[in-house]
Design a protein around this motif. Structure first.
Motif, PDB file in Angstrom:
ATOM      1  N   MET A   1       0.854  -1.194   0.000  1.00 54.60           N
ATOM      2  CA  MET A   1       0.000   0.000   0.000  1.00 54.60           C
ATOM      3  C   MET A   1       0.889   1.242   0.000  1.00 54.60           C
ATOM      4  SD  MET A   1      -3.166  -1.229   0.238  1.00 54.60           S
ATOM      5  CE  MET A   1      -4.243  -0.008   0.976  1.00 54.60           C
ATOM      6  N   GLU A   2       0.386   2.335  -0.593  1.00 57.59           N
ATOM      7  CA  GLU A   2       1.198   3.567  -0.624  1.00 57.59           C
ATOM      8  C   GLU A   2       0.492   4.684   0.146  1.00 57.59           C
ATOM      9  OE1 GLU A   2       3.062   4.471  -4.390  1.00 57.59           O
ATOM     10  OE2 GLU A   2       2.798   6.607  -4.031  1.00 57.59           O
ATOM     11  N   GLN A   3       1.246   5.314   1.037  1.00 54.90           N
ATOM     12  CA  GLN A   3       0.698   6.438   1.797  1.00 54.90           C
ATOM     13  C   GLN A   3       1.776   7.517   1.881  1.00 54.90           C
ATOM     14  OE1 GLN A   3       1.585   7.421   5.356  1.00 54.90           O
ATOM     15  NE2 GLN A   3       3.453   6.228   5.047  1.00 54.90           N
ATOM     16  N   ARG A   4       1.311   8.748   2.077  1.00 52.23           N
ATOM     17  CA  ARG A   4       2.259   9.831   2.340  1.00 52.23           C
ATOM     18  C   ARG A   4       1.691  10.674   3.469  1.00 52.23           C
ATOM     19  NH1 ARG A   4       4.023  14.163  -2.194  1.00 52.23           N
ATOM     20  NH2 ARG A   4       5.020  12.396  -3.207  1.00 52.23           N
ATOM     21  N   GLU A   5       2.474  10.820   4.515  1.00 57.17           N
ATOM     22  CA  GLU A   5       2.070  11.585   5.702  1.00 57.17           C
ATOM     23  C   GLU A   5       0.673  11.192   6.184  1.00 57.17           C
ATOM     24  OE1 GLU A   5       2.575  15.680   4.622  1.00 57.17           O
ATOM     25  OE2 GLU A   5       4.725  15.407   4.260  1.00 57.17           O
ATOM     26  N   GLY A   6       0.425   9.902   6.210  1.00 52.31           N
ATOM     27  CA  GLY A   6      -0.839   9.405   6.769  1.00 52.31           C
ATOM     28  C   GLY A   6      -2.019   9.438   5.819  1.00 52.31           C
ATOM     29  N   SER A   7      -1.808   9.875   4.562  1.00 55.30           N
ATOM     30  CA  SER A   7      -2.920   9.854   3.585  1.00 55.30           C
ATOM     31  C   SER A   7      -2.632   8.791   2.537  1.00 55.30           C
ATOM     32  CB  SER A   7      -3.041  11.192   2.860  1.00 55.30           C
ATOM     33  OG  SER A   7      -3.320  12.186   3.780  1.00 55.30           O
ATOM     34  N   TRP A   8      -3.633   7.982   2.266  1.00 55.61           N
ATOM     35  CA  TRP A   8      -3.459   6.901   1.291  1.00 55.61           C
ATOM     36  C   TRP A   8      -3.451   7.429  -0.135  1.00 55.61           C
ATOM     37  CZ3 TRP A   8      -1.980   2.494   3.150  1.00 55.61           C
ATOM     38  CH2 TRP A   8      -2.401   2.072   4.401  1.00 55.61           C
TER      39      TRP A   8
ATOM     40  N   GLU B   1      -7.525   0.315  -4.819  1.00 55.02           N
ATOM     41  CA  GLU B   1      -7.858  -0.446  -6.025  1.00 55.02           C
ATOM     42  C   GLU B   1      -6.999  -1.722  -6.072  1.00 55.02           C
ATOM     43  OE1 GLU B   1      -8.754   3.668  -8.548  1.00 55.02           O
ATOM     44  OE2 GLU B   1      -7.199   2.319  -9.260  1.00 55.02           O
ATOM     45  N   THR B   2      -5.723  -1.575  -5.700  1.00 53.97           N
ATOM     46  CA  THR B   2      -4.822  -2.726  -5.739  1.00 53.97           C
ATOM     47  C   THR B   2      -5.182  -3.723  -4.641  1.00 53.97           C
ATOM     48  OG1 THR B   2      -3.150  -1.249  -6.598  1.00 53.97           O
ATOM     49  CG2 THR B   2      -2.373  -3.382  -5.802  1.00 53.97           C
TER      50      THR B   2
ATOM     51  N   GLU C   1      -6.235   1.387  10.114  1.00 51.80           N
ATOM     52  CA  GLU C   1      -7.299   1.465   9.114  1.00 51.80           C
ATOM     53  C   GLU C   1      -7.253   0.235   8.190  1.00 51.80           C
ATOM     54  OE1 GLU C   1      -8.720   4.552   5.631  1.00 51.80           O
ATOM     55  OE2 GLU C   1      -7.093   5.156   6.940  1.00 51.80           O
ATOM     56  N   LEU C   2      -6.046  -0.127   7.820  1.00 46.97           N
ATOM     57  CA  LEU C   2      -5.845  -1.285   6.946  1.00 46.97           C
ATOM     58  C   LEU C   2      -6.282  -2.576   7.643  1.00 46.97           C
ATOM     59  CD1 LEU C   2      -4.726  -1.779   4.155  1.00 46.97           C
ATOM     60  CD2 LEU C   2      -2.415  -1.769   5.125  1.00 46.97           C
ATOM     61  N   ALA C   3      -6.109  -2.603   8.960  1.00 47.86           N
ATOM     62  CA  ALA C   3      -6.451  -3.812   9.727  1.00 47.86           C
ATOM     63  C   ALA C   3      -7.960  -4.053   9.768  1.00 47.86           C
ATOM     64  CB  ALA C   3      -5.890  -3.704  11.143  1.00 47.86           C
ATOM     65  N   ARG C   4      -8.743  -3.079   9.299  1.00 45.23           N
ATOM     66  CA  ARG C   4     -10.205  -3.283   9.264  1.00 45.23           C
ATOM     67  C   ARG C   4     -10.655  -3.858   7.916  1.00 45.23           C
ATOM     68  NH1 ARG C   4      -9.849   1.476  12.476  1.00 45.23           N
ATOM     69  NH2 ARG C   4     -10.240   2.897  10.738  1.00 45.23           N
ATOM     70  N   LYS C   5      -9.695  -4.301   7.130  1.00 44.72           N
ATOM     71  CA  LYS C   5     -10.026  -4.907   5.839  1.00 44.72           C
ATOM     72  C   LYS C   5      -9.848  -6.423   5.917  1.00 44.72           C
ATOM     73  CE  LYS C   5     -10.730  -0.825   4.532  1.00 44.72           C
ATOM     74  NZ  LYS C   5     -12.125  -0.391   4.603  1.00 44.72           N
ATOM     75  N   LYS C   6     -10.441  -7.116   4.934  1.00 40.68           N
ATOM     76  CA  LYS C   6     -10.364  -8.585   4.933  1.00 40.68           C
ATOM     77  C   LYS C   6      -8.955  -9.021   4.500  1.00 40.68           C
ATOM     78  CE  LYS C   6     -12.519 -12.603   2.920  1.00 40.68           C
ATOM     79  NZ  LYS C   6     -13.112 -13.031   1.670  1.00 40.68           N
ATOM     80  N   LEU C   7      -8.113  -9.298   5.503  1.00 43.37           N
ATOM     81  CA  LEU C   7      -6.724  -9.684   5.270  1.00 43.37           C
ATOM     82  C   LEU C   7      -6.323 -10.668   6.356  1.00 43.37           C
ATOM     83  CD1 LEU C   7      -5.311  -6.106   4.612  1.00 43.37           C
ATOM     84  CD2 LEU C   7      -5.265  -7.984   2.948  1.00 43.37           C
ATOM     85  N   ASP C   8      -5.322 -11.489   6.061  1.00 47.73           N
ATOM     86  CA  ASP C   8      -4.856 -12.383   7.126  1.00 47.73           C
ATOM     87  C   ASP C   8      -4.018 -11.636   8.140  1.00 47.73           C
ATOM     88  OD1 ASP C   8      -5.628 -14.381   4.865  1.00 47.73           O
ATOM     89  OD2 ASP C   8      -5.569 -15.447   6.777  1.00 47.73           O
ATOM     90  N   HIS C   9      -3.128 -10.775   7.678  1.00 56.52           N
ATOM     91  CA  HIS C   9      -2.578  -9.771   8.570  1.00 56.52           C
ATOM     92  C   HIS C   9      -1.960  -8.615   7.805  1.00 56.52           C
ATOM     93  CE1 HIS C   9       0.919 -12.693   8.648  1.00 56.52           C
ATOM     94  NE2 HIS C   9       1.473 -11.601   8.193  1.00 56.52           N
ATOM     95  N   VAL C  10      -1.666  -7.566   8.582  1.00 55.37           N
ATOM     96  CA  VAL C  10      -1.107  -6.337   8.022  1.00 55.37           C
ATOM     97  C   VAL C  10       0.316  -6.199   8.541  1.00 55.37           C
ATOM     98  CG1 VAL C  10      -1.251  -3.818   8.175  1.00 55.37           C
ATOM     99  CG2 VAL C  10      -3.336  -5.165   7.850  1.00 55.37           C
TER     100      VAL C  10
END
Ligand SMILES: Cc1cc2nc3c(=O)[nH]c(=O)nc-3n(C[C@H](O)[C@H](O)[C@H](O)COP(=O)(O)OP(=O)(O)OC[C@H]3O[C@@H](n4cnc5c(N)ncnc54)[C@H](O)[C@@H]3O)c2cc1C
Length: 326
Positions: free
Chosen positions: A8-15, A21-22, A52-61
């Motif tokens: 995932m790509e973020q800059r200063e806390g903004s995605w 999409e990816t 925020e990412l941890a609230r998505k369907k993933l095995d882990h972040v």
């Protein structure tokens, strides 16, 4: 970990919106291949975005944190992700095809004697193996790319190829990873990041967009399409040549070097549908194209197509819209 890892790509806390999409692509690929899905965020002070990412369907972040990753450098990000990948062994690493990814991801792939299957517009899984689709010759041909050699494999996903609103929610554990980095590993010294000037027009929040291309022929004809936009309550946008010529301001440009939009309806008037334009608008829910050339590539993405002369069709449409609206 033998799964799909989305960087995932973020800059200063903004995605970067292409990250989502990816992630949607990664979740779908993991489901189709029966593999686990993971995501990684790299930087410093990334606790909030990792949550925020941890609230998505993933095995882990994976949260890859280090003071030397506070600002992006190709050396820093390559080294940090190389260490993570060597430790957790994903099968496939997916990136959004951003400018930053173009800068470092090919170098990261070569660390594993691999290549980056760049700017993919889709994939399908055949007998358990993914085949990525890339466009050639300005989108005129689609090429199937099979992954060869030993895992991990690397691929990046084109803007607009998947929908950010299709990311599935869930709950994932955050796993911290502290890479071994030292200042002498980073050969580049980043300056202040480039900031775009504030835009007066925000096409990204428009429900309806009427977009004009070179088919309009000259600046004096722009009001013909402007009137259609007004009648529909739409924002007016344009292809690059229109903005390059100064016929409309740059902030109305849609495409790879303009804005990426996903309105409910996008009406392309006299636009051929070059790949650099398509990447900015193909996420629209409904695409309507008006073009006198029945073979124009815009018709390949259009839900509704009108083959004809815009100078006849657009005024007739304006009249009908006005009638319908009373
Ligand atoms: C690095 C790079 C970045 C780029 N970034 C962008 C970008 O962000 N956005 C972008 O749009 N482009 C971008 N481009 C340019 C892109 O490649 C195309 O050149 C551009 O999109 C073409 O614009 P167009 O469709 O308006 O013009 P054209 O390709 O010239 O198409 C005009 C169309 O109008 C039709 N037409 C002509 N007369 C009529 C008529 N009377 N009635 C109906 N139809 C008619 C023609 O059949 C034709 O299909 C970029 C290019 C590069 C190399």
């Amino acid at each position: 970990m033998s799964g799909i890892l989305v960087v995932m790509e973020q800059r200063e806390g903004s995605w970067h919106r292409m990250s989502w999409e990816t992630l949607a692509a990664g979740q779908r690929l993991a489901a189709q291949m029966g593999l686990k899905g993971y995501a990684v965020v790299v930087g410093q002070g990334i606790g909030g975005v990792a949550q925020e990412l941890a609230r998505k369907k993933l095995d882990h972040v994976h949260a890859v944190e280090h003071a030397l990753l506070a600002t992006y450098t190709a050396d820093g990000f390559t080294a940090a992700l190389e260490q993570l990948i060597r430790k957790f062994n994903p099968s496939i690493v997916l990136f959004p095809h951003t400018y930053q990814v173009r800068d470092f991801a090919p170098k990261l792939a070569t660390r594993f004697n691999q290549v980056l299957v760049s700017d993919s517009v889709g994939f399908r899984v055949v007998e358990g193996a993914p085949i990525f689709v890339r466009q050639l010759f300005q989108g005129k041909l689609n090429a199937d790319v099979r992954l060869g050699g030993a895992e991990p494999h690397f691929a990046s996903i084109q803007a607009g190829a998947f929908r950010a609103d299709q990311v599935e929610d869930g709950a994932a554990e955050i796993v911290q990873f502290a890479p071994q980095l030292s200042a002498d590993m980073l050969r580049a010294k980043p300056l202040e990041p480039f900031r775009e000037s504030a835009r007066a027009v925000d096409l990204t929040s428009a429900d309806i967009i009427v977009s004009v291309g070179r088919g309009i022929k000259e600046k004096d004809n722009i009001p013909i399409v402007e009137e259609l936009a007004k009648a529909l309550g739409a924002e007016l946008a344009a292809s690059r040549p229109i903005c390059d010529s100064g016929w409309l301001p740059m902030e109305r440009q849609v495409g790879s070097s303009g804005q990426t939009v996903s309105p409910k309806m996008y009406m392309a008037v006299g636009i051929s549908g070059a790949i650099q334009h398509l990447v900015g608008m193909k996420g629209a829910k409904t695409i309507v194209a008006i073009n006198k050339d029945a073979n124009a590539p815009i018709f390949e993405v259009a839900d509704y197509g009108i083959v004809g002369d815009l100078f006849e069709i657009v005024p007739a449409l304006v009249e009908e819209v006005k009638k319908a609206k009373g």
